[in-house]
Design a protein around this motif. Sequence first.
Motif, PDB file in Angstrom:
ATOM      1  N   VAL A   1      -2.518   3.696   3.203  1.00 48.71           N
ATOM      2  CA  VAL A   1      -2.324   3.359   4.616  1.00 48.71           C
ATOM      3  C   VAL A   1      -3.112   4.321   5.496  1.00 48.71           C
ATOM      4  O   VAL A   1      -3.785   3.921   6.455  1.00 48.71           O
ATOM      5  CB  VAL A   1      -0.832   3.386   4.987  1.00 48.71           C
ATOM      6  N   GLY A   2      -3.065   5.614   5.165  1.00 45.88           N
ATOM      7  CA  GLY A   2      -3.805   6.604   5.939  1.00 45.88           C
ATOM      8  C   GLY A   2      -5.299   6.372   5.877  1.00 45.88           C
ATOM      9  O   GLY A   2      -6.002   6.453   6.895  1.00 45.88           O
ATOM     10  N   ALA A   3      -5.804   6.062   4.682  1.00 42.46           N
ATOM     11  CA  ALA A   3      -7.236   5.800   4.525  1.00 42.46           C
ATOM     12  C   ALA A   3      -7.653   4.567   5.305  1.00 42.46           C
ATOM     13  O   ALA A   3      -8.735   4.528   5.914  1.00 42.46           O
ATOM     14  CB  ALA A   3      -7.567   5.635   3.043  1.00 42.46           C
ATOM     15  N   LEU A   4      -6.796   3.555   5.311  1.00 45.23           N
ATOM     16  CA  LEU A   4      -7.105   2.324   6.039  1.00 45.23           C
ATOM     17  C   LEU A   4      -7.165   2.588   7.535  1.00 45.23           C
ATOM     18  O   LEU A   4      -8.050   2.079   8.236  1.00 45.23           O
ATOM     19  CB  LEU A   4      -6.045   1.262   5.719  1.00 45.23           C
TER      20      LEU A   4
ATOM     21  N   LEU B   1       0.840  -1.193   0.000  1.00 47.55           N
ATOM     22  CA  LEU B   1       0.000   0.000   0.000  1.00 47.55           C
ATOM     23  C   LEU B   1       0.877   1.246   0.000  1.00 47.55           C
ATOM     24  O   LEU B   1       1.944   1.262   0.635  1.00 47.55           O
ATOM     25  CB  LEU B   1      -0.900   0.015   1.241  1.00 47.55           C
ATOM     26  N   ASP B   2       0.432   2.297  -0.699  1.00 47.23           N
ATOM     27  CA  ASP B   2       1.173   3.555  -0.622  1.00 47.23           C
ATOM     28  C   ASP B   2       0.714   4.330   0.613  1.00 47.23           C
ATOM     29  O   ASP B   2      -0.214   3.924   1.320  1.00 47.23           O
ATOM     30  CB  ASP B   2       1.008   4.377  -1.904  1.00 47.23           C
ATOM     31  N   ASP B   3       1.363   5.454   0.891  1.00 45.94           N
ATOM     32  CA  ASP B   3       1.093   6.197   2.124  1.00 45.94           C
ATOM     33  C   ASP B   3      -0.355   6.648   2.222  1.00 45.94           C
ATOM     34  O   ASP B   3      -0.960   6.615   3.300  1.00 45.94           O
ATOM     35  CB  ASP B   3       2.022   7.410   2.219  1.00 45.94           C
TER      36      ASP B   3
END
Length: 247
Positions: free
Chosen positions: A241-244, A236-238
């Motif tokens: 990851v933030g959305a997750l 996953l890109d940054d």
Amino acid sequence: MATPMQPGIVLAHKRVGRTSFAVVREFLTAARAFRDRKTPAICHGGVLDPFAEGLLLVLVGAATRLFDYLHDVPKVYEAVVRWGIETDNGDPTGRIVSRGDASSLTPERLAGVLAGFVGWQDQTPPATSNKRIGSERAYEKARRGETVTLPPTRVYLHEAAWIEHRLPEQSHLRIVARGGYYVRSLARDLGRTLGCFAHLAQLRRLSIGPWHDPGPDGAKLIMGRDLLPWLPARMLDDSEVGALRRG
């Protein structure tokens, strides 16, 4: 032992005579020694009978959520089938319930009968299995002397082959089975099919999926991308990851 405070799957060796829950308790005791940290959730990834030995998966922390993903993973066992005696629980610790004559067994006959058990089958679990009956495990009722009758369950045997024979006493077997398979039931059913009765004298779990028994003096912690390597995965890109993390 690998540090149980680290989340992941520990490949542990269970010795003959110990219960799977005793191994889990050992990890819990080690985790509680860290008084400044919260004790993580810990469970095993599939029970191994007390008379058996071999690989036991110990799931630690967030990895306990992976339990259901482990059920269908192929498991490799080696076992010794003792001919001529059936026990009430299917293993050497049980009470003898039937005796038979195994003098007519031959390697050719055993190979033919074993082949019939490969694939999908309806298998009746042993009375002393880990199956639940209401709020209790079947083995708890059986050990109190209660009559336990379990319905057959659908199981899958990928592969089965005899390694060697010492007829008419015993035979050495290697199998690859899906989760939920009872090797004790296989030995019992082989004996009944052959008309001589049988029970499982020894059992060792060699591997579960890509993971192998580390042996009595070993343990290995599996973490990160090495967990569930048979499932599709991608980095996953940054932003992902933030959305997750935000749900």
